[in-house]
Design an enzyme around this catalytic site. Sequence first.
Site, PDB file in Angstrom:
ATOM      1  N   ASN A   1       0.699  -1.270   0.080  1.00 32.88           N
ATOM      2  CA  ASN A   1       0.014  -0.073  -0.005  1.00 32.88           C
ATOM      3  C   ASN A   1       0.813   1.096   0.089  1.00 32.88           C
ATOM      4  OD1 ASN A   1      -2.295  -1.798   0.317  1.00 32.88           O
ATOM      5  ND2 ASN A   1      -2.041  -1.466   2.579  1.00 32.88           N
TER       6      ASN A   1
ATOM      7  N   HIS B   1       7.290   0.347   3.192  1.00 33.03           N
ATOM      8  CA  HIS B   1       7.106  -1.086   3.638  1.00 33.03           C
ATOM      9  C   HIS B   1       5.968  -1.969   2.821  1.00 33.03           C
ATOM     10  CE1 HIS B   1       3.635   0.965   5.478  1.00 33.03           C
ATOM     11  NE2 HIS B   1       3.100  -0.221   5.748  1.00 33.03           N
TER      12      HIS B   1
ATOM     13  N   CYS C   1      -0.757 -17.408 -20.307  1.00 29.91           N
ATOM     14  CA  CYS C   1       0.311 -17.630 -21.462  1.00 29.91           C
ATOM     15  C   CYS C   1      -0.261 -16.846 -22.951  1.00 29.91           C
ATOM     16  CB  CYS C   1       0.544 -18.983 -21.623  1.00 29.91           C
ATOM     17  SG  CYS C   1       1.674 -19.497 -20.371  1.00 29.91           S
TER      18      CYS C   1
END
Length: 332
Positions: free
Chosen positions: A152, A165, A198
């Site tokens: 965040n 952090h 993919c």
Amino acid sequence: MPEYRKDPVVRRWVIIATERAKRPHDFSVPREEKKEGFCPFDYGNEHTTPPEVLAFRPDDSEPNSPGWWVRVVPNKFPAVDPNIEVQKYGHGMYDAMTGFGYHEVIIETPDHNSTFALYDDKQAQEVVWAYVKRYNEIEKDERIKYILIFRNHGALGGASLPHPHSQIIAIPSIPKRVLEEMNGSKDYYDYKERCVFCDMISQEKIENRRIIEENEHFIAFAPYASRFPFEIWIIPKEHAHNFGAISEEQIPTFARILKNSLYRIYKVLDNPPYNFVIHTSPTYEEGKIYYHWHVEIMPRLTRVAGFEWGSGFYINPVPPEDAAKYLRNVEI
């Protein structure tokens, strides 16, 4: 003209609202004032956090002291607790479970005023190494079914402290959002015998309109059915279901494309709040052939409102092709 687009994984519809089309400078995000004062993540304040469970520091330095360059600690105010036994129980017709799990904080740097977008390659790699080491250690607990690594950034992105952090929350169940991806991926594989992620990479390389950056191992692009303006996905180019199995060779290229993607957002949108999440398979082998781990980066530029909550649709005023162009043009 406005256009409906369908996410090929979870089959969610998005409205690309071209009539409301916006450029980067049209998004007004309030500037956050730097707050001076005590920060428990700064050098010298190690005693104010729970004891570290991992730290990158010189061999001759003491644990829980200055000298580290990445440090991981249990969250002081955790959402879940590893010391609680897993118990399921009923409350009349409702189901409940004890709050077992892990909640940890990766303190990414001693520099209080830095951010992931501005790290050098070495520091970005060290943060990714911390992600991998803690992921693989927590995964050993057989009670854990899912490990989510997320970041965040900014108060509007949910960051309670400005010091850079990330967080890890590991829980004994699989989140609904991940289950939707798992189920959608399995349905696609059962029908086409190919991985939907993919195929997405192949389609993006053919069109070459939404790709933002790619390197030897990873590709970053604005997804076709982007929910949010300037949303970015980062996906391994080779099929891989488990983030914890990333190779030592891949860590530098992953760290670089993650850092570069965040730097592009930082420059184009003037350091907006954002969230990123690493979606990986559950901690057992389910999804090995049909699921594909990836990162979703979501700038917080618009608000989810009544239509979105009521319908499950998202309205995005920036076509991903335009977003990719702006982001791609940033000089790294």
